[in-house]
Design an enzyme around this catalytic site. Structure first.
Site, short mmCIF file in Angstrom:
data_model
loop_
_atom_site.label_atom_id
_atom_site.label_comp_id
_atom_site.label_asym_id
_atom_site.label_seq_id
_atom_site.Cartn_x
_atom_site.Cartn_y
_atom_site.Cartn_z
N HIS A 1 31.13 87.26 41.84
CA HIS A 1 31.77 85.98 42.13
C HIS A 1 30.86 85.24 43.11
CE1 HIS A 1 35.94 84.04 41.66
NE2 HIS A 1 35.45 84.30 40.48
N HIS B 1 27.84 82.66 31.39
CA HIS B 1 28.84 83.49 32.05
C HIS B 1 29.75 84.19 31.06
CE1 HIS B 1 31.10 84.68 35.62
NE2 HIS B 1 32.21 84.37 34.98
#
Length: 743
Positions: free
Chosen positions: A98, A51
């Site tokens: 998200h 990430h």
């Protein structure tokens, strides 16, 4: 010499539990010259997670075109892309995912996604003026999908509406592959004056380091690591990795940040997103080639007895790290107190490159900043990939194996009420699209969102796009189509494509077939961006979008495109305007139903190639339509995409409350003509008195074109058969999705 606080000794097994490989653990040992303590290992685990580090994607991402006209901040240079849009203004824009948080707690997961992407924009000194989103959910007949969708939409709406930025566009798509792992991609767009942006950097020995905004809690700890793993049946235990948002606090943070920047007392500013204090201190230090001393006991906390690693890794929302010029602290503090914002000086900038974190005067971590970040010491991998077996099987599809239907009106009704095609009114009515009075396309529907640039003659044209079914069928072609369709929507709206941001949503990169999808999609995106001169200014890679029991989602490289309408008077809308106007198709229909909603959902044929697409042909069609708009020769323009030509005509009819009368092309199958999704086609309408000039222009272009019929009455007529009244079909089209969600 500083003494490291003693902690339980860590091992390679500890590293594995935090998401690091044994090789990565040994690399950390080599960097530090010793075994890291638990806090240091936690720091590396989040900063070297997929990430944060893009370790499995950065090699291929760097092959995308990143140079272009007017770029003020290129990919990787700042929190968001920055493009000169003329008249002394610049546009900052970015899209991010998200997904994992939204899969577990849809309301807060989506809300904090909106908050985070807006902070990326205003930390650069830009005021957010528009939001878009791209959403993917599973089977809408599932109660879980309905719960996820309701939570996500409400989270986006509540946060964006309270924050005061309009949601001007987006897309929603449903497929069973997203049953467990929905995709929630949020895009934010902001405006600022050229030369007034601020960088996410740190330098100047002795300059104070401020933390501004909300207090720090335990929400979001190891959130970046959580987002870098598959969703499993145990993922609910990671709920502390889901942050909690406060849009009212963010509004104060926005206004204070923009005012603080204007004082000239700020060296650098960065949002605390993934990995919190760890990420902002390391990235700002690495960029400014400096170090920091940070006192964690000075960080305002909302929970007692937080451990050093918890403070460092917390992803509590609405927080910023700001480096202030020494001696000018009072100017900054005056603004912060005016906006009733909490702040604390938690450290100072140092020479060298060491990040030293203290707790109650004891050193708890000592790491070199450069080794934590992308392009520094973070590992870079090129994973094994191989073409999946399904790909060659899909290529064997033969249209002749599909029986032609007998009742075309029944199919038309089915498509217009299918959740992938029907109006998304149930969604967008929960968003405030007019706050700020800059949305020009709310009452005048166009293929892209048109956003006013005040005090100028220009407007922004904005679009998010990706047909993930096409990308799954052929990642190379599907990636190119995603860019091309975004460009087509902007062109149809009277705009010129300028640049893109992307959100690359894929499964587990250690799966060779998933990685093949990723590599091929990158190639397609790069080719199309080069053709349309739309450099990639940044974005987000989201791997691990899969579950242990459902497998990976469709590869979904969402394109967020920025375009410019240089003359607001030349904005083009999609609605039919006048009875008697001629309906033309610019582009060519093909005998092709591959990967169409019609083939997939009506015939239940799941395996077929991507639809017909030729990049050069696409470019010529868009070039021709752009010239038609500029010369004022057409009344409407609407791209032909999901659902095919009939759906395109129906949407223009419903938007203008006018019917049409067309004839099909007998040289190809009628179902392909009406419902096929071959690319590079745009439906336009022309006043009869402009037909000669219209045809002359197209005859001198390289684009094919044909007359379909005319705007007529209040019915949709095909080959002399009425497919229904415009008003009745519109009522069904507008209400279908809401009925399914609320059922």
């Amino acid at each position: 010499m500083d003494t490291i606080v003693k902690e339980p000794q860590v091992t390679a097994e500890t590293a594995k539990q935090l998401g690091l490989s044994e090789d990565e653990f040994q690399k950390i040992v080599a960097i530090l010259g010793r075994t890291p303590n638990y806090t240091e290992l936690s720091i590396y685990s989040v900063m070297w997670s997929e990430h944060c580090s893009y370790k499995n994607s950065i090699f291929y991402i760097k092959t995308l075109p990143r140079e272009g006209k007017g770029l003020l901040a290129k990919a990787g240079e700042e929190n968001a892309g920055l493009v000169d849009i003329g008249n002394g203004y610049a546009c900052a824009f970015k899209i991010e995912s998200h997904n994992h948080p939204s899969a577990l707690e849809p309301y807060q997961g989506a809300a904090t996604g909106v908050g985070g992407i807006n902070r990326d924009i205003f930390t650069m000194g830009a005021r957010p003026i528009a939001q878009l989103n791209s959403l993917r959910f599973g089977n809408l007949n599932s109660d879980k999908t309905k719960w996820l969708m309701k939570g996500v939409v409400k989270g986006i709406g509540d946060y964006g509406n309270a924050f005061g930025v309009p949601t001007v566009g987006g897309e929603v798509f449903f497929d069973e592959c997203y049953n467990v792992n929905p995709l929630v991609n949020a895009m934010s767009v902001g405006i600022l004056k050229v030369g007034e942006s601020i960088s996410a950097t740190s330098h100047g020995e002795g300059n104070p380091v401020y933390i501004i905004g909300s207090s720090t809690g335990k929400d979001g700890i190891h959130g970046a690591t959580f987002a870098s793993a598959d969703i499993t049946e145990d993922s609910a235990e990671s709920l502390p990795s889901v942050q909690v948002g406060d849009p009212f606090q963010e509004k104060l943070l926005l206004e204070a940040s923009l005012e603080v920047i204007k004082t000239g007392a700020v060296i650098g500013m960065q949002d605390m997103g993934a990995a919190g204090i760890t990420c902002s201190t390391s990235e700002m230090s690495a960029k400014g080639q400096s170090g920091m001393i940070i006192h964690l006991d000075r960080v305002p906390l909302r929970q007692q007895n937080m451990q050093p690693f918890e403070i460092l890794l917390s992803e509590s929302q609405e927080r910023m790290l700001v480096i202030v010029k020494k001696g000018r602290e009072k100017e900054v503090e005056y603004v912060l107190e005016k906006w009733d914002l909490h702040y604390a000086v938690i450290g100072e900038v140092t020479s060298g490159d060491r990040l030293k974190y203290y707790m109650d005067d004891e050193l708890v971590a000592d790491v070199p900043a450069e080794t934590l970040v992308l392009g520094g010491g973070a590992p870079v991998y090129k994973r094994e990939f191989k073409e999946p077996a399904y790909y060659s099987e899909f290529q064997k599809f033969n249209i002749d194996d599909v029986k032609e239907p007998e009742n075309y009106k029944e199919i038309a009704d089915f498509l217009l009420t299918h959740p992938n095609i029907a109006s998304k009114k149930w969604v967008y009515e929960q968003y405030d699209s007019m706050v700020g009075t800059i949305n020009m396309s709310s009452n005048k529907p166009s293929d892209a969102a048109i956003v006013n640039v005040k005090k100028t003659d220009s407007a922004l044209a904005l679009k998010v796009d990706c047909n993930s079914r096409y990308v799954y069928a052929d990642p190379h072609k599907g990636g190119a189509i995603a860019v091309s369709e975004a460009a087509r929507n902007i062109t149809c709206s009277g705009g010129e494509p300028i640049a893109i941001t992307n959100c690359l949503n894929f499964g587990n990169p250690y799966n060779p077939e998933v990685y093949w999808q990723f590599v091929q999609a990158i190639k397609g995106i790069g080719e199309a961006c080069t053709k349309f001169s739309t450099p990639v200014t940044g974005g987000n890679v989201s791997f691990y979008n899969q579950s242990s029991y459902e497998g990976p989602v469709f590869p979904t490289p969402v394109i967020g495109m920025l375009g410019m309408v240089h003359d607001k008077n030349k904005v083009m809308t999609l609605d039919f305007k006048n009875e008697g106007d001629l309906i033309y198709l610019v582009g060519e229909c093909r005998d092709d139903i591959s990967s169409s909603e019609y083939l997939y959902s009506w015939h239940h044929v799941k395996g077929s190639p991507a639809p017909y697409f030729d990049l050069s042909e696409e470019y010529e069609v868009q070039s021709a339509v752009k010239e038609l708009i500029q010369k004022g020769l057409i009344e409407s323009a609407h791209d032909c995409s999901d659902g095919g030509l009939f759906v395109t005509l129906a949407e223009s009819a419903m938007a203008g409350n006018l019917g049409f009368d067309i004839d099909t092309d007998i040289s190809i199958r009628k179902d392909a003509f009406l419902f096929g999704e071959g690319q590079s086609r745009i439906v336009v309408t022309v006043k009869p008195e402009n037909e000669d000039a219209f045809t002359d222009l197209l005859l001198n272009s390289k684009a094919e074109f044909s007359c379909l019929g005319m705007v007529d009455g209040k019915e949709m007529v095909v080959d002399g058969e009425s497919f229904g009244q415009v008003g009745i079909l519109k009522e069904n089209y507008d209400s279908a999705l809401g009925k399914m969600v609320e059922a």
